[in-house]
Write a protein that holds these residues in place. Structure first.
Motif, PDB file in Angstrom:
ATOM      1  N   THR A  31      -5.865  -1.380   4.176  1.00  0.00           N
ATOM      2  CA  THR A  31      -6.492  -2.063   4.327  1.00  0.00           C
ATOM      3  C   THR A  31      -5.069  -3.097   4.720  1.00  0.00           C
ATOM      4  OG1 THR A  31      -8.627  -1.200   2.587  1.00  0.00           O
ATOM      5  CG2 THR A  31      -7.693  -3.693   3.411  1.00  0.00           C
ATOM      6  N   ALA A  32      -4.099  -3.290   4.207  1.00  0.00           N
ATOM      7  CA  ALA A  32      -3.327  -4.190   4.813  1.00  0.00           C
ATOM      8  C   ALA A  32      -3.409  -3.801   5.971  1.00  0.00           C
ATOM      9  CB  ALA A  32      -2.143  -3.991   4.268  1.00  0.00           C
ATOM     10  N   LYS A  33      -3.158  -2.937   6.638  1.00  0.00           N
ATOM     11  CA  LYS A  33      -3.045  -3.089   8.203  1.00  0.00           C
ATOM     12  C   LYS A  33      -4.056  -3.730   9.047  1.00  0.00           C
ATOM     13  CE  LYS A  33      -0.861   1.761   7.622  1.00  0.00           C
ATOM     14  NZ  LYS A  33      -1.737   2.844   7.913  1.00  0.00           N
ATOM     15  N   TYR A  34      -5.369  -4.056   8.926  1.00  0.00           N
ATOM     16  CA  TYR A  34      -5.814  -5.216   9.252  1.00  0.00           C
ATOM     17  C   TYR A  34      -5.712  -6.554   9.736  1.00  0.00           C
ATOM     18  CZ  TYR A  34      -8.537  -0.416   9.894  1.00  0.00           C
ATOM     19  OH  TYR A  34      -9.356   0.807   9.719  1.00  0.00           O
ATOM     20  N   ASP A  35      -5.384  -7.061  10.832  1.00  0.00           N
ATOM     21  CA  ASP A  35      -4.771  -8.447  10.688  1.00  0.00           C
ATOM     22  C   ASP A  35      -5.946  -9.343  10.080  1.00  0.00           C
ATOM     23  OD1 ASP A  35      -2.291  -7.771  11.066  1.00  0.00           O
ATOM     24  OD2 ASP A  35      -2.402  -8.204  13.506  1.00  0.00           O
ATOM     25  N   THR A  36      -7.132  -8.823  10.115  1.00  0.00           N
ATOM     26  CA  THR A  36      -8.039  -9.441  10.100  1.00  0.00           C
ATOM     27  C   THR A  36      -9.071  -9.420   8.670  1.00  0.00           C
ATOM     28  OG1 THR A  36      -9.928  -7.461  10.292  1.00  0.00           O
ATOM     29  CG2 THR A  36     -10.205  -8.924  12.401  1.00  0.00           C
ATOM     30  N   LEU A  37      -7.882  -9.097   7.820  1.00  0.00           N
ATOM     31  CA  LEU A  37      -8.928  -8.788   5.867  1.00  0.00           C
ATOM     32  C   LEU A  37      -7.563  -8.842   5.122  1.00  0.00           C
ATOM     33  CD1 LEU A  37     -10.612  -5.186   6.495  1.00  0.00           C
ATOM     34  CD2 LEU A  37     -11.764  -7.736   5.419  1.00  0.00           C
ATOM     35  N   LYS A  38      -7.497 -10.325   4.580  1.00  0.00           N
ATOM     36  CA  LYS A  38      -5.985 -10.699   3.633  1.00  0.00           C
ATOM     37  C   LYS A  38      -6.658 -10.495   2.201  1.00  0.00           C
ATOM     38  CE  LYS A  38      -4.935 -13.677   7.137  1.00  0.00           C
ATOM     39  NZ  LYS A  38      -4.466 -13.029   8.166  1.00  0.00           N
ATOM     40  N   GLU A  65      -6.605   6.448  -9.153  1.00  0.00           N
ATOM     41  CA  GLU A  65      -5.972   6.969  -8.618  1.00  0.00           C
ATOM     42  C   GLU A  65      -5.987   7.005  -6.324  1.00  0.00           C
ATOM     43  OE1 GLU A  65      -8.749   8.254 -10.399  1.00  0.00           O
ATOM     44  OE2 GLU A  65      -7.278   8.264 -12.055  1.00  0.00           O
ATOM     45  N   GLU A  66      -6.509   6.475  -5.492  1.00  0.00           N
ATOM     46  CA  GLU A  66      -6.813   5.625  -4.949  1.00  0.00           C
ATOM     47  C   GLU A  66      -6.419   4.725  -4.294  1.00  0.00           C
ATOM     48  OE1 GLU A  66     -10.502   9.205  -3.067  1.00  0.00           O
ATOM     49  OE2 GLU A  66     -10.487   7.849  -4.474  1.00  0.00           O
ATOM     50  N   ALA A  67      -6.612   3.610  -5.090  1.00  0.00           N
ATOM     51  CA  ALA A  67      -6.255   2.163  -4.793  1.00  0.00           C
ATOM     52  C   ALA A  67      -5.556   1.836  -4.322  1.00  0.00           C
ATOM     53  CB  ALA A  67      -6.811   1.497  -6.017  1.00  0.00           C
ATOM     54  N   ILE A  68      -4.075   2.106  -4.183  1.00  0.00           N
ATOM     55  CA  ILE A  68      -2.857   1.785  -3.614  1.00  0.00           C
ATOM     56  C   ILE A  68      -3.061   2.404  -2.245  1.00  0.00           C
ATOM     57  CG2 ILE A  68      -0.271   1.667  -3.261  1.00  0.00           C
ATOM     58  CD1 ILE A  68       0.180   1.713  -6.365  1.00  0.00           C
ATOM     59  N   SER A  69      -3.574   3.271  -2.267  1.00  0.00           N
ATOM     60  CA  SER A  69      -3.919   3.967  -0.782  1.00  0.00           C
ATOM     61  C   SER A  69      -4.978   2.877   0.370  1.00  0.00           C
ATOM     62  CB  SER A  69      -3.904   5.262  -0.479  1.00  0.00           C
ATOM     63  OG  SER A  69      -4.271   5.831   0.401  1.00  0.00           O
ATOM     64  N   LEU A  70      -6.304   2.624  -0.654  1.00  0.00           N
ATOM     65  CA  LEU A  70      -6.686   1.812   0.310  1.00  0.00           C
ATOM     66  C   LEU A  70      -6.440   0.228   0.503  1.00  0.00           C
ATOM     67  CD1 LEU A  70      -9.829   1.226   1.358  1.00  0.00           C
ATOM     68  CD2 LEU A  70     -10.418   0.642  -1.172  1.00  0.00           C
ATOM     69  N   VAL A  71      -6.083  -0.025  -0.368  1.00  0.00           N
ATOM     70  CA  VAL A  71      -4.028  -1.428  -0.431  1.00  0.00           C
ATOM     71  C   VAL A  71      -3.505  -1.338   1.479  1.00  0.00           C
ATOM     72  CG1 VAL A  71      -3.533  -3.377  -1.335  1.00  0.00           C
ATOM     73  CG2 VAL A  71      -5.010  -2.297  -2.384  1.00  0.00           C
ATOM     74  N   ARG A  72      -3.191   0.263   0.322  1.00  0.00           N
ATOM     75  CA  ARG A  72      -2.033  -0.127   2.459  1.00  0.00           C
ATOM     76  C   ARG A  72      -3.319  -0.018   3.805  1.00  0.00           C
ATOM     77  NH1 ARG A  72       0.152   4.967  -0.550  1.00  0.00           N
ATOM     78  NH2 ARG A  72       1.516   4.795  -2.102  1.00  0.00           N
ATOM     79  N   ASN A 126      -2.013  -3.162 -10.261  1.00  0.00           N
ATOM     80  CA  ASN A 126      -1.302  -4.275  -9.861  1.00  0.00           C
ATOM     81  C   ASN A 126      -0.402  -4.967  -9.202  1.00  0.00           C
ATOM     82  OD1 ASN A 126      -1.513  -7.069  -8.593  1.00  0.00           O
ATOM     83  ND2 ASN A 126      -0.849  -7.336 -10.949  1.00  0.00           N
ATOM     84  N   ASP A 127       0.569  -3.744 -11.192  1.00  0.00           N
ATOM     85  CA  ASP A 127       2.009  -4.229 -10.670  1.00  0.00           C
ATOM     86  C   ASP A 127       2.666  -3.420 -10.220  1.00  0.00           C
ATOM     87  OD1 ASP A 127       1.228  -5.943 -12.679  1.00  0.00           O
ATOM     88  OD2 ASP A 127       1.800  -5.478 -14.239  1.00  0.00           O
ATOM     89  N   GLU A 136       6.050  -1.926  -4.968  1.00  0.00           N
ATOM     90  CA  GLU A 136       5.971  -1.293  -3.493  1.00  0.00           C
ATOM     91  C   GLU A 136       5.462  -2.757  -2.421  1.00  0.00           C
ATOM     92  OE1 GLU A 136       3.107   1.898  -2.782  1.00  0.00           O
ATOM     93  OE2 GLU A 136       3.390   1.242  -0.737  1.00  0.00           O
ATOM     94  N   GLY A 137       5.730  -3.669  -3.138  1.00  0.00           N
ATOM     95  CA  GLY A 137       5.440  -4.502  -1.945  1.00  0.00           C
ATOM     96  C   GLY A 137       5.172  -4.666  -0.949  1.00  0.00           C
ATOM     97  N   ILE A 138       3.993  -4.031  -0.215  1.00  0.00           N
ATOM     98  CA  ILE A 138       2.953  -4.139   1.206  1.00  0.00           C
ATOM     99  C   ILE A 138       2.715  -5.229   1.787  1.00  0.00           C
ATOM    100  CG2 ILE A 138       1.087  -3.191   1.437  1.00  0.00           C
ATOM    101  CD1 ILE A 138       0.176  -1.622  -0.659  1.00  0.00           C
ATOM    102  N   ASP A 139       3.222  -4.809   2.769  1.00  0.00           N
ATOM    103  CA  ASP A 139       3.512  -6.019   3.743  1.00  0.00           C
ATOM    104  C   ASP A 139       1.871  -6.281   4.039  1.00  0.00           C
ATOM    105  OD1 ASP A 139       5.294  -7.399   5.972  1.00  0.00           O
ATOM    106  OD2 ASP A 139       3.810  -6.686   7.627  1.00  0.00           O
ATOM    107  N   LYS A 140       2.299  -8.182   4.057  1.00  0.00           N
ATOM    108  CA  LYS A 140       0.832  -8.992   4.167  1.00  0.00           C
ATOM    109  C   LYS A 140      -0.079  -8.668   2.556  1.00  0.00           C
ATOM    110  CE  LYS A 140      -0.239  -6.961   8.023  1.00  0.00           C
ATOM    111  NZ  LYS A 140      -1.742  -6.102   8.569  1.00  0.00           N
ATOM    112  N   VAL A 141       0.079  -8.188   1.882  1.00  0.00           N
ATOM    113  CA  VAL A 141      -0.431  -7.478   0.668  1.00  0.00           C
ATOM    114  C   VAL A 141      -0.338  -9.028  -0.172  1.00  0.00           C
ATOM    115  CG1 VAL A 141      -1.374  -6.798  -1.342  1.00  0.00           C
ATOM    116  CG2 VAL A 141      -1.261  -5.825   1.060  1.00  0.00           C
ATOM    117  N   GLN A 142      -0.555 -10.085  -0.961  1.00  0.00           N
ATOM    118  CA  GLN A 142      -0.680 -10.971  -1.448  1.00  0.00           C
ATOM    119  C   GLN A 142      -1.291 -11.013  -2.933  1.00  0.00           C
ATOM    120  OE1 GLN A 142      -0.147 -15.322  -0.424  1.00  0.00           O
ATOM    121  NE2 GLN A 142      -0.974 -14.644   1.261  1.00  0.00           N
TER     122      GLN A 142
END
Ligand SMILES: *Cc1c(COP(=O)(O)O)cnc(C)c1O
Length: 248
Positions: A148-155, A139-146, A183-184, A189-195
């Motif tokens: 994390t994506a804000k930090y330029d140091t973490l890809k 339930e919390e996974a997407i939020s953590l990805v969002r 994952n899907d 959602e297309g989170i910026d910088k997340v691949q």
């Protein structure tokens, strides 16, 4: 069978499962889970074509890295990462599979900023709802990805999970399906910088199922190196530490 023969068998099984899943064999990345395996046997595996070494414990990994760093291999950290070990993991890891909380993200960012570099990471999700396994809840996974994506140091390159330990294939599949769904949703959602490049799921007992369910990175130990003497409880503590509970 020798390590080389085991490795070839595993690669053949991966290739078959890939084709069954409509993928090319080369689309599936094999991470050798090398906990408890001594450096000479790991060297043998690397020279037999195992390109990625996956370790669970920082001290063990650092010792092995000292011996093996000149081998042509990538190093992935796949175990639970304590916040006070961040400085050490950055000494050897090319990718961290086990990012599972914001406090860890913040600590990694802090250290990476100091070092002026970045790190490839996967977010670990606890899809089996077992207390004994680390990972953020589905339930919390997407939020953590969002976040994390804000930090330029973490890809962010994808997600990791450990399937439920059971003989019940339906229950195992459920874990893998859950990770694929997250994952899907992230892709949608297309989170910026997340691949979302990698879905790291599947071990010796269940990697063929995992590949059928969408895995393109599998972590395999026993099927390559044989049974371990140390119980896995040592690597996946059933009791979380006080530091974990405090969210450090
Ligand atoms: C040990 C381990 C594996 C591999 O387990 P096997 O069953 O020996 O293939 C995979 N992932 C993680 C996180 C592990 O600790």
């Amino acid at each position: 069978m020798s390590i080389k023969e085991n490795l070839e068998q595993v690669k053949q099984n991966i290739a078959n499962a890939a084709v069954k899943a409509g993928k090319r064999p080369e689309d599936i990345v094999l991470v050798m889970a090398t906990k408890t395996v001594d450096t000479e046997r790991i060297r043998e595996a690397v020279r037999a074509g195992g390109r990625i070494i996956g370790e669970n414990k920082i001290q063990e990994a650092m010792k092995k890295y000292e011996v093996l760093k000149d081998e042509d291999a990538e190093w992935h950290f796949i175990g639970h990462l304590q916040t006070n070990k961040v400085k050490d993991v950055l000494k050897f890891a090319d990718m961290i599979h086990s990012v599972d909380r914001l406090s860890l993200v913040e600590k990694l960012d802090q250290r990476l900023q100091q070092e002026g570099r970045s790190m490839d990471i996967l977010v670990q999700v606890n899809t089996s709802h077992e207390e004994s396994k680390y990972g953020i809840s589905p339930e919390e996974a997407i939020s953590l990805v969002r976040q994390t994506a804000k930090y330029d140091t973490l890809k962010v390159y994808g997600l990791m999970t450990i399937g439920l330990f059971t003989k019940d294939e339906v229950k195992i599949r459920k874990c893998f399906k859950a990770l694929k769904e997250i994952n899907d949703n992230i892709i949608k959602e297309g989170i910026d910088k997340v691949q979302m490049k990698y879905l790291s799921m599947g071990m010796s007992g269940d990697y063929q199922i995992a590949i059928e369910e969408g895995a393109n990175m599998v972590r395999i130990g026993t099927a390559i190196f044989g049974a371990r003497n140390t119980p896995d409880a040592y690597y996946w503590p059933s009791e979380k530490t006080d530091a974990d509970r405090a969210g450090q």
